[in-house]
Scaffold this motif. Structure first.
Motif, PDB file in Angstrom:
ATOM      1  N   PRO A 123      15.894 -12.520  29.992  1.00 33.34           N
ATOM      2  CA  PRO A 123      15.460 -11.579  31.043  1.00 33.34           C
ATOM      3  C   PRO A 123      15.621 -12.474  32.532  1.00 33.34           C
ATOM      4  O   PRO A 123      15.977 -11.959  33.586  1.00 33.34           O
ATOM      5  N   ARG A 124      14.960 -13.669  32.410  1.00 33.84           N
ATOM      6  CA  ARG A 124      14.876 -14.308  33.648  1.00 33.84           C
ATOM      7  C   ARG A 124      16.234 -14.916  34.183  1.00 33.84           C
ATOM      8  O   ARG A 124      16.576 -15.025  35.229  1.00 33.84           O
ATOM      9  N   VAL A 126      19.243 -13.588  33.342  1.00 37.24           N
ATOM     10  CA  VAL A 126      19.782 -12.427  33.783  1.00 37.24           C
ATOM     11  C   VAL A 126      19.583 -11.730  35.231  1.00 37.24           C
ATOM     12  O   VAL A 126      20.624 -11.546  36.092  1.00 37.24           O
ATOM     13  N   ALA A 127      18.073 -11.842  35.383  1.00 40.82           N
ATOM     14  CA  ALA A 127      17.790 -11.499  36.820  1.00 40.82           C
ATOM     15  C   ALA A 127      18.226 -12.624  37.788  1.00 40.82           C
ATOM     16  O   ALA A 127      18.631 -12.190  38.979  1.00 40.82           O
ATOM     17  N   SER A 128      18.181 -13.834  37.454  1.00 37.73           N
ATOM     18  CA  SER A 128      18.519 -14.868  38.427  1.00 37.73           C
ATOM     19  C   SER A 128      20.285 -14.774  38.777  1.00 37.73           C
ATOM     20  O   SER A 128      20.444 -14.756  40.044  1.00 37.73           O
ATOM     21  N   ALA A 130      22.015 -12.212  38.521  1.00 38.73           N
ATOM     22  CA  ALA A 130      22.453 -10.986  39.267  1.00 38.73           C
ATOM     23  C   ALA A 130      22.047 -10.973  40.706  1.00 38.73           C
ATOM     24  O   ALA A 130      22.777 -10.500  41.577  1.00 38.73           O
ATOM     25  N   ALA A 131      21.389 -11.960  41.102  1.00 36.61           N
ATOM     26  CA  ALA A 131      21.100 -12.243  42.633  1.00 36.61           C
ATOM     27  C   ALA A 131      22.200 -13.448  43.251  1.00 36.61           C
ATOM     28  O   ALA A 131      22.998 -13.158  44.023  1.00 36.61           O
ATOM     29  N   PRO A 134      26.528 -11.855  40.757  1.00 34.03           N
ATOM     30  CA  PRO A 134      26.409 -10.404  40.191  1.00 34.03           C
ATOM     31  C   PRO A 134      27.498  -9.941  39.343  1.00 34.03           C
ATOM     32  O   PRO A 134      27.340  -8.978  38.463  1.00 34.03           O
ATOM     33  N   ARG A 137      28.589 -12.072  33.323  1.00 35.11           N
ATOM     34  CA  ARG A 137      28.012 -11.248  32.359  1.00 35.11           C
ATOM     35  C   ARG A 137      27.496 -12.180  31.000  1.00 35.11           C
ATOM     36  O   ARG A 137      28.241 -13.382  31.134  1.00 35.11           O
ATOM     37  N   GLN A 305      21.423 -23.478  36.180  1.00 32.43           N
ATOM     38  CA  GLN A 305      20.538 -22.378  36.389  1.00 32.43           C
ATOM     39  C   GLN A 305      19.387 -22.510  35.155  1.00 32.43           C
ATOM     40  O   GLN A 305      18.137 -22.108  35.430  1.00 32.43           O
TER      41      GLN A 305
END
Length: 315
Positions: A123-124, A126-128, A130-131, A134, A137, A305
């Motif tokens: 979750p973290r 993927v959220a990072s 996305a910013a 983007p 995958r 990351q």
């Protein structure tokens, strides 16, 4: 398009090129012309032309069609590790030369971890991403004890996340964080209050996650329970970390797990966490990558990351 043109070229007598060996590797790994063609984005006739060129070049068949798909011959089995090494080196050099621009990349990162690991990390991450990236995958694959090292080596997996993995010298690792063990019990357990000593632990029944096919530290938990309470104390074995907490919430069993596992499943109604009396050292969760991938700027970015999001000072 370049791949398609190279494999569909008319000059059938030329020496094999890199893209023909990509076709060989895909057929060898997937055991199917259809699956290999789909993986490479080619038509089956184009893939067959590549296979024909390799057959003429080596003077013998490399695959035999059977009921179970395309079976490699003895020559193909000898060639396979050299082809994998060649493709890995070539891809590493190409990626290093191309560089990596997160904001413009459409890279698919393949990460190997357990179910709970995916719940904890993804979750973290993927959220990072996305910013920052983007178009990037992710594909999460199981953490398999007999396959993860080879998957890292041949590039099927970019990174592995977990603890207590015994990999070879060509696999590098970085410690991310340390986590202790705790025990999960149900609310209203008739014999366990806010604390539990070793004597109380011995008297109770236990559920363990027996993950024989995965690289995980829970086999050590099972052995520790047997050492202090005997094998009869384990009255239920399950094969998923996500099953045991539901059993505990509705019985008087105890489930010993790492703290981050307990934190993820504590949302299940009827559970609470108590300190673990077993003499188990904390585990260190790491990220693992193959030495051949050290020069890949995309994987270096991914590691950075993960370190930024999850790394702690373990000094």
């Amino acid at each position: 398009m370049a791949t398609r043109r190279a494999l569909q070229g008319d000059n059938a007598e030329r020496s094999p090129e890199l893209l023909h060996f990509r076709a060989f590797e895909a057929i060898f790994r997937l055991g199917s012309l259809t699956a290999a063609a789909e993986h490479l984005g080619l038509t089956q006739p184009a893939l067959s032309k590549s296979l024909s060129l390799l057959r003429r070049y080596y003077g013998e068949d490399l695959f035999i069609r059977g009921k179970q798909g395309m079976r490699p011959t003895a020559r193909a089995r000898l060639l396979a590790p050299h082809v994998v090494d060649m493709l890995r080196i070539a891809d590493g050099e190409l990626r290093a030369q191309a560089g990596f621009e997160p904001a413009r990349s459409s890279r698919v990162f393949r990460i190997s971890c357990s179910e709970i690991g995916a719940i904890h990390f993804m979750p973290r991450l993927v959220a990072s991403a996305a910013a920052l990236a983007p178009g990037v995958r992710f594909d999460v694959v199981p953490l398999l004890s007999q396959q993860t090292e080879s998957m890292l080596a041949n590039g099927e997996v970019d990174l592995a996340l977990g603890a207590y993995m015994d990999f070879g010298s060509r696999v590098h690792s970085q410690a991310l964080y340390e986590v202790p063990y705790v025990c999960l019990v149900r609310q209203g357990h008739p014999r366990i209050g806010q604390t539990m000593d070793l004597a109380a632990f011995r008297r109770e029944q236990h559920v363990v996650a027996s993950l024989r096919d995965t690289m995980h530290a829970f086999s050590r938990v099972e052995q520790a329970i047997i050492d202090v309470a005997g094998s009869a104390a384990i009255t239920l074995r399950v094969h998923s970390l996500l099953v045991a907490p539901y059993v505990v919430a509705q019985t008087d069993h105890i489930f010993t797990a790492t703290q981050h596992v307990a934190q993820r499943v504590a949302v299940i109604p009827g559970l609470r966490v108590v300190e673990c009396p077993l003499p188990l050292p904390s585990i260190v969760v790491r990220q693992y990558w193959h030495s051949s991938q050290s020069g890949d700027p995309a994987i270096a970015w991914l590691r950075a990351q993960i370190e930024s999001l999850f790394g702690e000072d373990l000094r």
